[in-house]
Design an enzyme around this catalytic site. Structure first.
Site, short mmCIF file in Angstrom:
data_model
loop_
_atom_site.label_atom_id
_atom_site.label_comp_id
_atom_site.label_asym_id
_atom_site.label_seq_id
_atom_site.Cartn_x
_atom_site.Cartn_y
_atom_site.Cartn_z
N LYS A 1 -17.76 11.97 16.84
CA LYS A 1 -18.12 11.88 18.36
C LYS A 1 -19.41 11.34 18.57
O LYS A 1 -19.95 11.11 19.91
CB LYS A 1 -17.87 12.90 19.01
CG LYS A 1 -16.35 13.60 18.78
CD LYS A 1 -16.10 14.92 19.43
CE LYS A 1 -14.73 15.29 19.39
NZ LYS A 1 -13.99 15.54 18.00
N ARG B 1 -4.45 5.41 17.31
CA ARG B 1 -5.07 5.36 16.01
C ARG B 1 -5.03 4.02 15.49
O ARG B 1 -3.95 3.60 15.09
CB ARG B 1 -4.61 6.66 15.18
CG ARG B 1 -5.18 6.48 13.78
CD ARG B 1 -6.60 6.24 13.79
NE ARG B 1 -7.27 7.60 13.87
CZ ARG B 1 -7.25 8.85 13.48
NH1 ARG B 1 -6.96 9.11 12.41
NH2 ARG B 1 -7.92 9.88 14.29
N ARG C 1 -3.82 16.52 25.18
CA ARG C 1 -4.24 16.11 23.98
C ARG C 1 -3.00 15.45 23.07
O ARG C 1 -1.71 15.62 23.25
CB ARG C 1 -4.54 17.18 23.00
CG ARG C 1 -5.53 18.09 23.79
CD ARG C 1 -5.92 19.30 23.00
NE ARG C 1 -4.95 20.10 23.02
CZ ARG C 1 -4.74 21.25 22.37
NH1 ARG C 1 -5.65 21.71 21.51
NH2 ARG C 1 -3.39 22.13 22.48
N GLU D 1 -13.47 7.77 19.72
CA GLU D 1 -13.75 8.34 18.62
C GLU D 1 -13.74 7.17 17.24
O GLU D 1 -13.01 6.53 17.31
CB GLU D 1 -12.99 9.65 17.98
CG GLU D 1 -13.39 10.72 18.86
CD GLU D 1 -12.60 12.19 18.35
OE1 GLU D 1 -12.10 11.96 17.05
OE2 GLU D 1 -12.34 12.94 19.13
N ASN E 1 -13.36 7.92 13.42
CA ASN E 1 -13.25 8.87 12.22
C ASN E 1 -13.41 8.33 11.04
O ASN E 1 -12.48 7.48 10.41
CB ASN E 1 -11.67 9.11 12.58
CG ASN E 1 -11.52 9.76 13.95
OD1 ASN E 1 -11.74 11.20 13.92
ND2 ASN E 1 -11.15 9.11 14.66
N ARG F 1 0.03 7.37 19.66
CA ARG F 1 0.25 8.96 19.70
C ARG F 1 0.38 9.58 21.12
O ARG F 1 -0.45 9.48 21.95
CB ARG F 1 -0.98 9.69 18.99
CG ARG F 1 -0.79 9.23 17.56
CD ARG F 1 -2.23 9.86 17.11
NE ARG F 1 -3.69 9.41 17.76
CZ ARG F 1 -4.46 9.76 17.28
NH1 ARG F 1 -4.83 10.56 16.29
NH2 ARG F 1 -5.83 9.22 17.96
N ASP G 1 -9.77 6.03 17.55
CA ASP G 1 -9.09 6.28 18.61
C ASP G 1 -9.46 5.53 19.70
O ASP G 1 -10.61 5.23 20.17
CB ASP G 1 -9.28 7.96 18.77
CG ASP G 1 -8.83 8.61 17.64
OD1 ASP G 1 -8.01 8.02 16.61
OD2 ASP G 1 -9.30 9.86 17.54
N LYS H 1 -15.09 18.82 25.37
CA LYS H 1 -14.75 19.28 23.69
C LYS H 1 -15.83 19.59 22.86
O LYS H 1 -17.07 18.99 23.36
CB LYS H 1 -13.77 18.02 23.48
CG LYS H 1 -14.39 16.69 23.50
CD LYS H 1 -13.30 15.65 22.83
CE LYS H 1 -14.03 14.22 23.44
NZ LYS H 1 -13.04 13.13 22.77
#
Length: 314
Positions: free
Chosen positions: A126, A211, A233, A281, A283, A225, A273, A161
């Protein structure tokens, strides 16, 4: 190429063999004739400048409840006895995670660590994404209540978050007029020493949180997703439904913008993401999604990862 591979991950006994990305990376390694070892991050030791791990020889197979065999645990030198270390333990990105990355710094790149431990440490999901503010939704990182209230007054619908959370844990959607903001901030202040991430809510999340997998800076596959009914979420850990997806022009633009930076940092396996037109994000710690994309698209993304690793080793 014959390689000795040590996998630093969570307990092999408890993984979901139909969803775990590390599992299929291990299967592909076996297919190529590599030898595997498994150890936990807590099994790392540094002594007299050497980094050793209490590791077990590992064999994997796709059989439910019978998916692995391990040999007797023994100490291995991660510089002399191993060619590649996969750093694949799940976050949280806490001091334990950071300490393990510092220890692995002592062996990389002589033993090639995927992903580069220094770069992983410097690129928490993040925070790394904030290098590209024009690709992100409106975002604030702060503990200051007045700043958060002003951000909410401006954007109305917000997401709050933890900065170093994972898997959708601790992510809250606050609609205009929601009276829980103060209580939520009090809880966060007690639980987290670091600032929090505040973002404008993106209605496009109802269409999915995509993703996208990048291997050595190049996009190789994507998975949408879809959040469950009544859920903000979309992480599959909290009920998000996977769906086949292709890259849009905007997503290709995002990948092109960040790809060379990932490559330069030796971030071989990355998952970003994207919601609508915005990246939320990057990752780099333990990205997932390989098996779902493989099933939808009839591909083998883990083979692309090992091809990239072999290319670097050559």
């Amino acid at each position: 190429m014959s390689l000795r591979v040590a996998i630093q991950m969570d307990p092999i006994e408890s993984i979901d063999i139909n969803g775990d990305s590390t599992f299929v990376m291990g299967l592909e390694a076996q297919k190529r004739g590599y030898s595997l070892f498994h150890y936990l991050a807590q099994d790392l030791t540094m002594v007299d400048g050497r980094v050793i791990a209490l590791a077990r020889p590992l064999t994997l197979r796709r059989e439910k409840a019978n998916h692995f065999e391990v040999g007797e645990a023994r100490w291995i030198d991660l510089k002399d006895d191993v060619d590649v270390v996969l750093m694949r333990q799940d976050p949280p990105f806490d001091m334990g995670y950071i300490t393990a990355s510092h220890l692995l710094d002592h062996i990389h790149p002589e033993t090639f660590v995927v992903n580069d431990p220094m770069q992983v440490r410097n690129a928490p999901e993040k925070l790394f994404v904030t290098k590209y503010p024009d690709l992100m939704p409106p975002t604030m990182i702060t503990r200051n209540k007045q700043q958060i209230e002003a951000f909410r007054d401006q954007h109305k619908d917000i997401i709050v978050k933890p900065l170093f959370g994972n898997g959708g844990a601790g992510v809250f959607h606050l609609k205009p007029g929601d009276e829980n903001l103060n209580s939520l901030l009090e809880m966060f202040e007690q639980q987290y020493p670091e600032p929090f991430m505040i973002q404008a809510y993106l209605p496009d999340v109802r269409k999915g949180d995509k993703r996208i997998i990048l291997v050595d800076g190049e996009p190789v596959g994507a998975l949408n997703r879809i959040p469950a009914e009544g859920e903000a979420r979309s992480n599959m850990h909290v009920g998000g439904k996977p769906a086949q997806s292709e890259l849009t022009d905007r997503e290709r633009e995002i990948c092109a913008r960040i790809g060379q930076d990932l490559k330069d940092r030796d971030l071989i396996f990355v998952g970003i993401d994207v919601i609508g037109d915005y990246m939320t994000e990057i990752n780099v710690t333990s990205p997932t999604g390989l098996q779902e994309i493989n099933r939808f698209d009839g591909v083998c993304l883990e083979a692309k990862i090992w091809d990239a690793i072999e290319k670097r080793l050559k």
